[in-house]
Design an enzyme around this catalytic site. Structure first.
Site, PDB file in Angstrom:
ATOM      1  N   ILE A 154       0.842  -1.205   0.000  1.00  0.00           N
ATOM      2  CA  ILE A 154       0.000   0.000   0.000  1.00  0.00           C
ATOM      3  C   ILE A 154       0.877   1.255   0.000  1.00  0.00           C
ATOM      4  O   ILE A 154       0.639   2.194  -0.773  1.00  0.00           O
ATOM      5  CB  ILE A 154      -0.963  -0.004   1.216  1.00  0.00           C
ATOM      6  CG1 ILE A 154      -1.932  -1.190   1.109  1.00  0.00           C
ATOM      7  CG2 ILE A 154      -1.731   1.315   1.316  1.00  0.00           C
ATOM      8  CD1 ILE A 154      -2.772  -1.443   2.352  1.00  0.00           C
ATOM      9  N   THR A 232      -4.612   4.790   7.779  1.00  0.00           N
ATOM     10  CA  THR A 232      -5.495   3.763   7.201  1.00  0.00           C
ATOM     11  C   THR A 232      -4.957   2.383   7.568  1.00  0.00           C
ATOM     12  O   THR A 232      -5.383   1.383   6.974  1.00  0.00           O
ATOM     13  CB  THR A 232      -5.582   3.875   5.659  1.00  0.00           C
ATOM     14  OG1 THR A 232      -4.254   3.730   5.132  1.00  0.00           O
ATOM     15  CG2 THR A 232      -6.186   5.172   5.189  1.00  0.00           C
ATOM     16  N   ARG A 234      -3.885   0.571  11.171  1.00  0.00           N
ATOM     17  CA  ARG A 234      -4.666   0.045  12.290  1.00  0.00           C
ATOM     18  C   ARG A 234      -4.651   1.095  13.396  1.00  0.00           C
ATOM     19  O   ARG A 234      -3.624   1.757  13.613  1.00  0.00           O
ATOM     20  CB  ARG A 234      -4.071  -1.262  12.830  1.00  0.00           C
ATOM     21  CG  ARG A 234      -4.308  -2.486  11.956  1.00  0.00           C
ATOM     22  CD  ARG A 234      -5.768  -2.940  11.939  1.00  0.00           C
ATOM     23  NE  ARG A 234      -5.990  -4.140  11.137  1.00  0.00           N
ATOM     24  CZ  ARG A 234      -6.334  -4.144   9.857  1.00  0.00           C
ATOM     25  NH1 ARG A 234      -6.498  -3.003   9.198  1.00  0.00           N
ATOM     26  NH2 ARG A 234      -6.532  -5.280   9.219  1.00  0.00           N
ATOM     27  N   ASP A 258      -9.056   6.305   8.963  1.00  0.00           N
ATOM     28  CA  ASP A 258      -9.991   5.243   8.585  1.00  0.00           C
ATOM     29  C   ASP A 258     -10.104   4.243   9.729  1.00  0.00           C
ATOM     30  O   ASP A 258     -11.006   3.415   9.748  1.00  0.00           O
ATOM     31  CB  ASP A 258      -9.496   4.532   7.317  1.00  0.00           C
ATOM     32  CG  ASP A 258     -10.509   3.519   6.795  1.00  0.00           C
ATOM     33  OD1 ASP A 258     -11.685   3.920   6.618  1.00  0.00           O
ATOM     34  OD2 ASP A 258     -10.154   2.351   6.592  1.00  0.00           O
ATOM     35  N   GLU A 263     -11.686   1.001  17.926  1.00  0.00           N
ATOM     36  CA  GLU A 263     -12.813   1.424  17.080  1.00  0.00           C
ATOM     37  C   GLU A 263     -14.052   0.554  17.298  1.00  0.00           C
ATOM     38  O   GLU A 263     -15.172   0.992  17.079  1.00  0.00           O
ATOM     39  CB  GLU A 263     -12.418   1.431  15.597  1.00  0.00           C
ATOM     40  CG  GLU A 263     -12.101   0.081  15.018  1.00  0.00           C
ATOM     41  CD  GLU A 263     -11.294   0.173  13.724  1.00  0.00           C
ATOM     42  OE1 GLU A 263     -10.509   1.112  13.562  1.00  0.00           O
ATOM     43  OE2 GLU A 263     -11.441  -0.727  12.887  1.00  0.00           O
ATOM     44  N   HIS A 302     -13.429   2.409   8.913  1.00  0.00           N
ATOM     45  CA  HIS A 302     -12.632   1.273   8.428  1.00  0.00           C
ATOM     46  C   HIS A 302     -13.175   0.797   7.065  1.00  0.00           C
ATOM     47  O   HIS A 302     -13.565  -0.355   6.895  1.00  0.00           O
ATOM     48  CB  HIS A 302     -12.635   0.111   9.443  1.00  0.00           C
ATOM     49  CG  HIS A 302     -11.426  -0.764   9.295  1.00  0.00           C
ATOM     50  ND1 HIS A 302     -10.758  -1.313  10.353  1.00  0.00           N
ATOM     51  CD2 HIS A 302     -10.748  -1.163   8.183  1.00  0.00           C
ATOM     52  CE1 HIS A 302      -9.735  -2.023   9.910  1.00  0.00           C
ATOM     53  NE2 HIS A 302      -9.715  -1.940   8.592  1.00  0.00           N
ATOM     54  N   ALA A 304     -11.545   1.733   3.992  1.00  0.00           N
ATOM     55  CA  ALA A 304     -10.569   1.961   2.917  1.00  0.00           C
ATOM     56  C   ALA A 304     -10.519   0.804   1.921  1.00  0.00           C
ATOM     57  O   ALA A 304     -10.277   1.002   0.736  1.00  0.00           O
ATOM     58  CB  ALA A 304      -9.183   2.205   3.507  1.00  0.00           C
ATOM     59  N   PHE A 305     -10.772  -0.401   2.389  1.00  0.00           N
ATOM     60  CA  PHE A 305     -10.684  -1.583   1.517  1.00  0.00           C
ATOM     61  C   PHE A 305     -11.924  -1.749   0.645  1.00  0.00           C
ATOM     62  O   PHE A 305     -11.952  -2.572  -0.277  1.00  0.00           O
ATOM     63  CB  PHE A 305     -10.561  -2.858   2.385  1.00  0.00           C
ATOM     64  CG  PHE A 305     -11.853  -3.149   3.115  1.00  0.00           C
ATOM     65  CD1 PHE A 305     -12.145  -2.494   4.286  1.00  0.00           C
ATOM     66  CD2 PHE A 305     -12.787  -4.004   2.572  1.00  0.00           C
ATOM     67  CE1 PHE A 305     -13.351  -2.711   4.938  1.00  0.00           C
ATOM     68  CE2 PHE A 305     -13.997  -4.226   3.214  1.00  0.00           C
ATOM     69  CZ  PHE A 305     -14.275  -3.568   4.404  1.00  0.00           C
TER      70      PHE A 305
HETATM   71  P1  NAI Z   1       2.718  -4.954   3.473  1.00  0.00           P
HETATM   72  O1  NAI Z   1       3.088  -6.113   4.330  1.00  0.00           O
HETATM   73  O2  NAI Z   1       2.874  -5.050   2.007  1.00  0.00           O
HETATM   74  O3  NAI Z   1       3.517  -3.654   3.953  1.00  0.00           O
HETATM   75  C1  NAI Z   1       3.759  -3.339   5.282  1.00  0.00           C
HETATM   76  C2  NAI Z   1       5.132  -2.721   5.348  1.00  0.00           C
HETATM   77  O4  NAI Z   1       5.348  -2.267   6.677  1.00  0.00           O
HETATM   78  C3  NAI Z   1       6.258  -3.722   5.010  1.00  0.00           C
HETATM   79  O5  NAI Z   1       7.067  -3.201   3.970  1.00  0.00           O
HETATM   80  C4  NAI Z   1       7.029  -3.848   6.318  1.00  0.00           C
HETATM   81  O6  NAI Z   1       8.421  -4.036   6.115  1.00  0.00           O
HETATM   82  C5  NAI Z   1       6.710  -2.507   6.960  1.00  0.00           C
HETATM   83  N1  NAI Z   1       6.929  -2.494   8.408  1.00  0.00           N
HETATM   84  C6  NAI Z   1       6.820  -3.502   9.288  1.00  0.00           C
HETATM   85  N2  NAI Z   1       7.138  -3.072  10.521  1.00  0.00           N
HETATM   86  C7  NAI Z   1       7.441  -1.757  10.405  1.00  0.00           C
HETATM   87  C8  NAI Z   1       7.858  -0.753  11.319  1.00  0.00           C
HETATM   88  N3  NAI Z   1       8.034  -1.048  12.613  1.00  0.00           N
HETATM   89  N4  NAI Z   1       8.076   0.488  10.843  1.00  0.00           N
HETATM   90  C9  NAI Z   1       7.914   0.777   9.527  1.00  0.00           C
HETATM   91  N5  NAI Z   1       7.550  -0.136   8.617  1.00  0.00           N
HETATM   92  C10 NAI Z   1       7.310  -1.381   9.052  1.00  0.00           C
HETATM   93  O7  NAI Z   1       1.200  -4.609   3.860  1.00  0.00           O
HETATM   94  P2  NAI Z   1       0.201  -3.655   3.071  1.00  0.00           P
HETATM   95  O8  NAI Z   1      -0.602  -4.435   2.117  1.00  0.00           O
HETATM   96  O9  NAI Z   1       0.926  -2.473   2.576  1.00  0.00           O
HETATM   97  O10 NAI Z   1      -0.803  -3.236   4.272  1.00  0.00           O
HETATM   98  C11 NAI Z   1      -0.324  -2.478   5.374  1.00  0.00           C
HETATM   99  C12 NAI Z   1      -1.379  -2.489   6.475  1.00  0.00           C
HETATM  100  O11 NAI Z   1      -2.535  -1.774   6.052  1.00  0.00           O
HETATM  101  C13 NAI Z   1      -1.938  -3.891   6.817  1.00  0.00           C
HETATM  102  O12 NAI Z   1      -1.104  -4.583   7.729  1.00  0.00           O
HETATM  103  C14 NAI Z   1      -3.279  -3.588   7.420  1.00  0.00           C
HETATM  104  O13 NAI Z   1      -3.175  -3.460   8.827  1.00  0.00           O
HETATM  105  C15 NAI Z   1      -3.631  -2.233   6.806  1.00  0.00           C
HETATM  106  N6  NAI Z   1      -4.791  -2.340   5.918  1.00  0.00           N
HETATM  107  C16 NAI Z   1      -5.887  -1.554   6.170  1.00  0.00           C
HETATM  108  C17 NAI Z   1      -7.004  -1.621   5.362  1.00  0.00           C
HETATM  109  C18 NAI Z   1      -8.194  -0.751   5.609  1.00  0.00           C
HETATM  110  O14 NAI Z   1      -9.287  -1.039   5.079  1.00  0.00           O
HETATM  111  N7  NAI Z   1      -8.069   0.320   6.369  1.00  0.00           N
HETATM  112  C19 NAI Z   1      -7.062  -2.564   4.234  1.00  0.00           C
HETATM  113  C20 NAI Z   1      -5.840  -3.300   4.006  1.00  0.00           C
HETATM  114  C21 NAI Z   1      -4.748  -3.200   4.842  1.00  0.00           C
END
Ligand code: NAI
Length: 338
Positions: A154, A232, A234, A258, A263, A302, A304-305
């Site tokens: 993302i 967006t 958690r 979001d 929440e 919540h 965004a998805f």
């Molecule tokens: P992803 O796994 O592709 O990217 C997460 C990134 O965060 C990774 O590159 C990882 O190395 C990095 N990371 C891990 N620990 C970290 C730290 N301490 N500091 C900085 N970076 C760190 O996951 P993606 O697909 O990008 O999703 C990210 C998050 O978005 C999900 O875990 C989920 O919680 C949230 N999300 C929210 C949605 C919504 O509807 N609001 C929908 C989909 C995801």
């Protein structure tokens, strides 16, 4: 024949999944409710369960499902699943790693643009037949610096969009990818550099022990005065106390949320009742509600998805996860490292 049980599925999802799993020889069972609201004795023989984020896959529920081999979450995040309990039982957990990078990134910009151009205030004003533009002046994104914390799927899509707006981008990720940084023309930076240099900070990290309350009072103190924060990811990534104080003092000029800590208390009466009985969460709830009423805060529940295309991608991948792991007995795909 494996027993596959879905929770939190609406009628259109049921029909879609039945079509996807048609011919597999398996007749999945569907519940509209969350896992914790169903009666485990009705699905005690489940080989696989599939949940969305509002189901809590707890140690207690897992203990009631002796045949369980797979938890297929229809989300990217998996903080609603007791991974340790799954690991101890040898249960696979599969997620949907990439359904929504553009979807959540587009929503991130919906929140940013609402705040930068006061769209939410304009909407409320014109509903009252007030067409004055006083106090509605916004600011350009072009030339501003966006700090991206978590440059995964993302985060990288957010960076692509930011570049289209002519923004500078600083990103922090514990696993930097210089190749992507060169292609997308952004720089990696430390968290301190991001705090000090960003006009807008957007969070795209998973909620883990390391990221819980990553944005606390000390982090906010190091940010630019008048910073805008977008979350967006958690709710638990931001300490609500610190966010409330930062917004109330004006240190944070605006927030696009979001997600917000606890929440479930804000959005679900049942959770509120439970918290009331356990006498916990009241301070966060009070601050959550106060934050949501602030004029410089845009909140989406919540959501965004939640685009049609993203939901279909989620169901497609979930069906593949189930086919690999329990239906064909092949190697599991998209499994979360336990
Ligand atoms: P992803 O796994 O592709 O990217 C997460 C990134 O965060 C990774 O590159 C990882 O190395 C990095 N990371 C891990 N620990 C970290 C730290 N301490 N500091 C900085 N970076 C760190 O996951 P993606 O697909 O990008 O999703 C990210 C998050 O978005 C999900 O875990 C989920 O919680 C949230 N999300 C929210 C949605 C919504 O509807 N609001 C929908 C989909 C995801």
């Amino acid at each position: 024949m494996a027993k596959i049980v879905f929770f939190e599925t609406q009628d259109w999802e049921k029909e879609y999944l039945e079509r996807k799993l048609d011919g597999s020889g398996h007749a999945p069972v569907f519940y509209l409710c969350r896992l914790q609201d169903a009666k485990p004795e009705e699905f005690a023989d489940a080989d696989a369960i599939s949940v969305f984020i509002y189901s809590q896959v707890s140690r207690e529920i897992i203990a009631k499902l002796p045949n369980l081999k797979l938890v297929a979450t229809r989300s990217t995040g998996f903080d609603h699943i007791d991974l340790q309990a799954c690991k101890e039982r040898g249960i696979h957990v599969a997620n949907v790693p990439t359904y929504g990078e553009n979807t959540v990134a587009e929503h991130t910009f919906a929140l940013i643009l609402n705040l930068s151009r006061n769209v939410h205030k304009s909407y409320l004003r014109t509903l009252q037949s007030n067409f004055k533009i006083e106090d509605l002046r916004g600011f350009d994104l072009k030339g501003k610096t966006l700090g991206v914390i978590g440059a995964g799927h993302i985060g990288q899509h957010v960076i692509k969009i930011a570049k289209g707006f002519g923004m500078h981008v600083l990103a922090y990720d514990p696993y930097p990818n210089q190749f992507i940084a060169d292609i997308l023309h952004f720089s990696y930076a430390t968290l301190d550099e991001i705090y000090a240099g960003s006009d807008i900070i957007t969070l795209h990290v998973p909620l883990t022990g390391q990221t819980e309350h990553l944005i606390d009072a000390a982090a906010i103190a190091r940010m630019k005065d008048g910073v805008i924060i977008i979350n967006t990811a958690r709710g638990g990534v931001i300490d609500t106390d610190a966010l409330y104080e930062g917004l109330a003092s004006g240190k944070i000029k605006g927030a696009g949320l979001d997600v917000i800590e606890d929440e479930k208390l804000v959005m679900e009466e049942a959770q509120l009742r439970k918290a009331s009985e356990e006498k916990k969460g009241w301070k966060t709830l009070y601050e959550d509600l106060a934050i949501l009423k602030m004029p410089n805060v845009v909140f989406t529940p919540h959501n965004a998805f939640n685009s049609q295309e993203a939901l279909e991608r989620i169901l497609d991948t979930t069906a593949e996860n189930l086919k690999h792991c329990v239906i064909s007995g092949k190697e599991c795909i998209n499994h979360v490292k336990l």
